[in-house]
Design a protein around this motif. Structure first.
Motif, PDB file in Angstrom:
ATOM      1  N   LEU A  86       0.832  -1.203   0.000  1.00 17.67           N
ATOM      2  CA  LEU A  86       0.000   0.000   0.000  1.00 17.67           C
ATOM      3  C   LEU A  86       0.866   1.252   0.000  1.00 17.67           C
ATOM      4  O   LEU A  86       0.616   2.211  -0.737  1.00 17.67           O
ATOM      5  CB  LEU A  86      -0.909   0.010   1.231  1.00 17.67           C
ATOM      6  CG  LEU A  86      -2.356  -0.464   1.067  1.00 17.67           C
ATOM      7  CD1 LEU A  86      -3.067  -0.415   2.422  1.00 17.67           C
ATOM      8  CD2 LEU A  86      -3.108   0.365   0.043  1.00 17.67           C
ATOM      9  N   SER A  87       1.899   1.257   0.843  1.00 16.70           N
ATOM     10  CA  SER A  87       2.802   2.402   0.908  1.00 16.70           C
ATOM     11  C   SER A  87       3.497   2.627  -0.426  1.00 16.70           C
ATOM     12  O   SER A  87       3.644   3.765  -0.885  1.00 16.70           O
ATOM     13  CB  SER A  87       3.837   2.176   2.010  1.00 16.70           C
ATOM     14  OG  SER A  87       4.803   3.212   2.027  1.00 16.70           O
ATOM     15  N   SER A  88       3.911   1.552  -1.078  1.00 13.36           N
ATOM     16  CA  SER A  88       4.556   1.671  -2.389  1.00 13.36           C
ATOM     17  C   SER A  88       3.611   2.297  -3.410  1.00 13.36           C
ATOM     18  O   SER A  88       4.015   3.140  -4.220  1.00 13.36           O
ATOM     19  CB  SER A  88       4.997   0.289  -2.892  1.00 13.36           C
ATOM     20  OG  SER A  88       5.986  -0.257  -2.056  1.00 13.36           O
ATOM     21  N   PHE A  89       2.355   1.889  -3.360  1.00 16.82           N
ATOM     22  CA  PHE A  89       1.371   2.427  -4.302  1.00 16.82           C
ATOM     23  C   PHE A  89       1.177   3.929  -4.105  1.00 16.82           C
ATOM     24  O   PHE A  89       1.240   4.708  -5.064  1.00 16.82           O
ATOM     25  CB  PHE A  89       0.034   1.687  -4.115  1.00 16.82           C
ATOM     26  CG  PHE A  89      -1.111   2.281  -4.893  1.00 16.82           C
ATOM     27  CD1 PHE A  89      -1.151   2.198  -6.278  1.00 16.82           C
ATOM     28  CD2 PHE A  89      -2.158   2.918  -4.239  1.00 16.82           C
ATOM     29  CE1 PHE A  89      -2.210   2.745  -6.999  1.00 16.82           C
ATOM     30  CE2 PHE A  89      -3.220   3.463  -4.947  1.00 16.82           C
ATOM     31  CZ  PHE A  89      -3.246   3.381  -6.331  1.00 16.82           C
ATOM     32  N   PHE A  90       0.951   4.353  -2.866  1.00 15.02           N
ATOM     33  CA  PHE A  90       0.687   5.777  -2.629  1.00 15.02           C
ATOM     34  C   PHE A  90       1.929   6.640  -2.872  1.00 15.02           C
ATOM     35  O   PHE A  90       1.816   7.762  -3.363  1.00 15.02           O
ATOM     36  CB  PHE A  90       0.140   5.980  -1.219  1.00 15.02           C
ATOM     37  CG  PHE A  90      -1.311   5.632  -1.096  1.00 15.02           C
ATOM     38  CD1 PHE A  90      -2.282   6.423  -1.691  1.00 15.02           C
ATOM     39  CD2 PHE A  90      -1.719   4.489  -0.426  1.00 15.02           C
ATOM     40  CE1 PHE A  90      -3.629   6.098  -1.619  1.00 15.02           C
ATOM     41  CE2 PHE A  90      -3.061   4.152  -0.344  1.00 15.02           C
ATOM     42  CZ  PHE A  90      -4.021   4.959  -0.940  1.00 15.02           C
ATOM     43  N   ASP A  91       3.099   6.121  -2.544  1.00 11.78           N
ATOM     44  CA  ASP A  91       4.328   6.897  -2.717  1.00 11.78           C
ATOM     45  C   ASP A  91       4.778   6.897  -4.179  1.00 11.78           C
ATOM     46  O   ASP A  91       4.939   7.951  -4.799  1.00 11.78           O
ATOM     47  CB  ASP A  91       5.417   6.330  -1.810  1.00 11.78           C
ATOM     48  CG  ASP A  91       6.778   6.972  -2.031  1.00 11.78           C
ATOM     49  OD1 ASP A  91       6.844   8.089  -2.592  1.00 11.78           O
ATOM     50  OD2 ASP A  91       7.791   6.359  -1.651  1.00 11.78           O
TER      51      ASP A  91
END
Length: 272
Positions: A86-91
C-alpha cells in the motif's frame, strides 16, 4: 553479485541490508549519526559520503571483506506485506517524487493505459477511487514479479525475502531481523549490541519518512483495500514474506507479527 543494497558505517560498527519501504531512511540516518554526530542534510539515499554503500564503487571491497568475514553486527528490517505494498502504491504510483516528477517517468502513463489505474492530479492530491486503483495496481505488481512484464519488478514492491536473500546467498549472515511495526524495540536491540563513536538516543531521533507528503493520504483502513482476490494476489507475491517474517495473512487489518522470526529458518530457506 556481491552485496547490493548493503550499507555499513565508516567505523564498521554495523552492517545493514536495506529493504525498501521498511524504515530505511530512518535507519540510514541513525547509522550516519552514530558515526558523524549529525544527521545527513537531505535524503540519506542521496548521501555519497559518511556511510559505506554498495552503490559506491569505493565501498564495495570494504563491505565485501567485512560481510564475508562477519566482522560486524549485521541486521535488516522488514514490514507487513499488506502495508508495504500500500505504501509503495501511494508513494511511487500516486505521488510526485522529490525531483518534482512522476516515479520512473513513463511508468504511471503506462499503468493508466494498460491497467486503468487512476492516480489523481499532477499535484498528487486530487481525489480518485483509491481502492479500485490499488487493486488494479496489484495486478500490475503481480505481472512484473511473476512474468516480468510489462517491466521487471521494482525494488519497492518486489518481495522482502528477495532483498534479504542476496545478503545470505553471497556469504553474509544476519544477527538480527526486526519489524518496522516494533521499530524502537528492534533498533534498540541492534544498538545494544554495537559500539558507536556517537551515542544514539532513539527517543530523540526524528522519523525520516522521505515519502511523506509525496502523494494522497490513504482514505480508508488497510483492510478495505483487500478483497478476496487482492488477498490472493498478495499471498501469491509475498508468501515467503508472510511465512518467514511471521505476519498475519488472514487479517490485512492486523499489521503486527504473530510469531517470532527464526533466524536459522531464514538463513536455511533464503540461502539456496
Amino acid at each position: 553479485m556481491g552485496f547490493p543494497g548493503t550499507w555499513m558505517t565508516e567505523s564498521e560498527s554495523v552492517v545493514y541490508r536495506v529493504v525498501p519501504k521498511c524504515a530505511c531512511s530512518t535507519i540510514g540516518q541513525i547509522m550516519y549519526y552514530s558515526d558523524q554526530g549529525s544527521f545527513f542534510d537531505g535524503d540519506i539515499h542521496d548521501a555519497s559520503g559518511g556511510l559505506h554503500k554498495w552503490a559506491l564503487d569505493d565501498s564495495q571491497p570494504v563491505i565485501t571483506e567485512n560481510v564475508r568475514a562477519h566482522k560486524s553486527y549485521a541486521f535488516t528490517c522488514v514490514r507487513n506485506p499488506y502495508t508495504r505494498i500500500l505504501s509503495s502504491f501511494f508513494d511511487k504510483i500516486c505521488g510526485i517524487q522529490r525531483n518534482g516528477k512522476r516515479y520512473r517517468g513513463n511508468l504511471v502513463p503506462l499503468l493508466v493505459q494498460k491497467y486503468g489505474i487512476e492516480v489523481g492530479g499532477d499535484d498528487g492530491k486530487q481525489e480518485f477511487d483509491q481502492i479500485q486503483s490499488f487493486r488494479r495496481f496489484l495486478l500490475f505488481a503481480r505481472d512484473t514479479i511473476r512474468w516480468r512484464r510489462p517491466m521487471d519488478p521494482d525494488i519497492h514492491w518486489s518481495a522482502m525475502s528477495g532483498h534479504v536473500s542476496t545478503f545470505i546467498v553471497n556469504g553474509g549472515r544476519y544477527d538480527n531481523i526486526f519489524w518496522t511495526e516494533a521499530f524502537n524495540d528492534g533498533m534498540q536491540s541492534v544498538l545494544d549490541k554495537i559500539e558507536t563513536p556517537h551515542a544514539v538516543d532513539l527517543s530523540a531521533i526524528p522519523r525520516f519518512n522521505e515519502s511523506e507528503g509525496h502523494g494522497p493520504k490513504r482514505a480508508h483502513p488497510v483492510e478495505d483495500y483487500f478483497d478476496d482476490l487482492s488477498m490472493h494476489l498478495v499471498y501469491e507475491i509475498y508468501k515467503r514474506d508472510f511465512n518467514l517474517f511471521k505476519y498475519d495473512f488472514e487479517n490485512p487489518g492486523n499489521k503486527m507479527p504473530i510469531g517470532e522470526i527464526d533466524l536459522d529458518e531464514v538463513h536455511a530457506k533464503l540461502g539456496d
